[in-house]
Design a protein around this motif. Sequence first.
Motif, short mmCIF file in Angstrom:
data_model
loop_
_atom_site.label_atom_id
_atom_site.label_comp_id
_atom_site.label_asym_id
_atom_site.label_seq_id
_atom_site.Cartn_x
_atom_site.Cartn_y
_atom_site.Cartn_z
N ILE A 83 -48.75 51.46 -15.53
CA ILE A 83 -47.73 51.86 -16.52
C ILE A 83 -47.68 53.38 -16.64
O ILE A 83 -46.61 53.98 -16.78
N SER A 84 -48.84 54.01 -16.56
CA SER A 84 -48.91 55.47 -16.72
C SER A 84 -48.42 56.24 -15.49
O SER A 84 -48.20 57.44 -15.55
N LEU A 85 -48.24 55.54 -14.37
CA LEU A 85 -47.88 56.21 -13.12
C LEU A 85 -46.40 56.13 -12.78
O LEU A 85 -45.94 56.78 -11.85
N THR A 86 -45.64 55.34 -13.54
CA THR A 86 -44.23 55.14 -13.20
C THR A 86 -43.36 56.32 -13.65
O THR A 86 -43.76 57.12 -14.49
N ASP A 87 -42.15 56.38 -13.10
CA ASP A 87 -41.17 57.36 -13.56
C ASP A 87 -40.51 56.88 -14.85
O ASP A 87 -40.11 57.69 -15.69
N ASN B 137 -39.39 59.16 -3.93
CA ASN B 137 -38.81 57.88 -4.32
C ASN B 137 -39.18 57.52 -5.76
O ASN B 137 -40.26 57.85 -6.23
N ALA B 138 -38.29 56.84 -6.44
CA ALA B 138 -38.50 56.49 -7.85
C ALA B 138 -39.37 55.25 -7.99
O ALA B 138 -39.33 54.33 -7.17
N ILE B 139 -40.16 55.23 -9.08
CA ILE B 139 -41.01 54.09 -9.39
C ILE B 139 -40.66 53.58 -10.79
O ILE B 139 -40.77 54.31 -11.77
N PHE B 140 -40.22 52.32 -10.87
CA PHE B 140 -39.89 51.72 -12.16
C PHE B 140 -40.90 50.61 -12.48
O PHE B 140 -41.24 49.80 -11.62
N SER C 209 -47.88 57.56 -2.64
CA SER C 209 -47.21 57.87 -1.38
C SER C 209 -45.71 57.96 -1.56
O SER C 209 -45.04 58.81 -0.98
N ASN C 210 -45.16 57.04 -2.38
CA ASN C 210 -43.71 57.05 -2.62
C ASN C 210 -43.28 58.27 -3.41
O ASN C 210 -42.24 58.86 -3.13
N LYS C 211 -44.08 58.64 -4.40
CA LYS C 211 -43.74 59.83 -5.18
C LYS C 211 -43.74 61.07 -4.31
O LYS C 211 -42.90 61.97 -4.46
N ALA C 212 -44.66 61.12 -3.36
CA ALA C 212 -44.73 62.26 -2.45
C ALA C 212 -43.48 62.34 -1.57
O ALA C 212 -43.11 63.42 -1.09
N ALA D 206 -30.24 53.63 -10.85
CA ALA D 206 -31.30 53.68 -9.85
C ALA D 206 -30.84 54.42 -8.60
O ALA D 206 -29.69 54.27 -8.17
N PRO D 207 -31.73 55.20 -8.00
CA PRO D 207 -31.40 55.89 -6.75
C PRO D 207 -31.41 54.91 -5.58
O PRO D 207 -31.72 53.72 -5.74
N GLU D 208 -31.13 55.39 -4.41
CA GLU D 208 -31.08 54.53 -3.22
C GLU D 208 -32.46 53.98 -2.86
O GLU D 208 -32.58 52.84 -2.42
N ASN D 209 -33.48 54.81 -3.06
CA ASN D 209 -34.84 54.40 -2.70
C ASN D 209 -35.71 54.29 -3.96
O ASN D 209 -35.89 55.27 -4.68
N PHE D 210 -36.21 53.11 -4.24
CA PHE D 210 -37.06 52.93 -5.42
C PHE D 210 -37.97 51.71 -5.27
O PHE D 210 -37.75 50.85 -4.41
N SER D 211 -38.99 51.66 -6.12
CA SER D 211 -39.87 50.50 -6.22
C SER D 211 -39.82 49.98 -7.65
O SER D 211 -39.77 50.76 -8.60
N LEU D 212 -39.86 48.66 -7.80
CA LEU D 212 -39.88 48.01 -9.11
C LEU D 212 -41.14 47.17 -9.22
O LEU D 212 -41.40 46.32 -8.36
N ILE D 213 -41.92 47.41 -10.27
CA ILE D 213 -43.18 46.68 -10.46
C ILE D 213 -43.01 45.57 -11.48
O ILE D 213 -42.51 45.79 -12.58
#
Length: 255
Positions: free
Chosen positions: A222-226, A183-186, A177-180, A202-209
């Motif tokens: 791991i395979s789905l992150t940016d 937004n960045a995923i780390f 949903s975030n990629k759509a 990092a951009p303004e909007n991101f998620s950190l796992i």
Amino acid sequence: MEKISSTKNTKVKEWVKLKTNNGRKKYRKFLLEGRHPVETALEQGADYEYLIIQEGFDLGELAERIDEERLILVTKEVANHIADTVHDQGIFMIGVIDEQAWQIPNDFSGKWLLLDNVQDPGNIGTMVRTADAAGFTGVIFGDGTADFYNPKILRSMQGSQYHLQLKRLNLKKWINSNKANGNAIFGSILDENALDYHQVEAPENFSLIMGNEGNGMSKELISLTDANLYIPIKGSAESLNVAVAAGVLIFGLID
């Protein structure tokens, strides 16, 4: 004001069950313990059923925020019986579970911390408080991560749960949903060949796992992150505690 002096009281029996995951699921309530967490809950206008105090407890300024119809006085024996700690502080709240915690938000903007199968209450509480201190929007508890209404986690969060959003969601769905939404995923992994977090803007909007204490992130995530980030180790330690690593990455990405 109602007073309860027996541990066999119907309300007391229910409160004790709230210390278990099954009890919380059944009654859709949770037990919050300790002066500071309860104070924060009241300040933030949290929904609650009862405020419970032990005989002789000094409410102080809290008295101004309390609905006396929901205030219950208990004996020391009852307080010890419902407490999840060895030395309780004599004050408890029976909170109402937020059903929206299981609903994906309409707005994905902001900074989000994602927990993948993280188990230790102390680590979870520390990471939530760190995310709060860094001004994050919320924390997503993914599959396998402990229940954020667990009494130990509630105490460890020390009220930070009322300063940001806590969600219980499938992390794969969140990522997609975030990629759509652009937004960045780390991710965070223990691999010297991964991207040094110092190199990331990092951009303004991101998620950190952050992953499990022993096994790290799942291979699927791991395979789905940016990008998957690595914290360089300068000394001889093999790795960092997950909560410490989260603190380094959280403040490193917003700096």
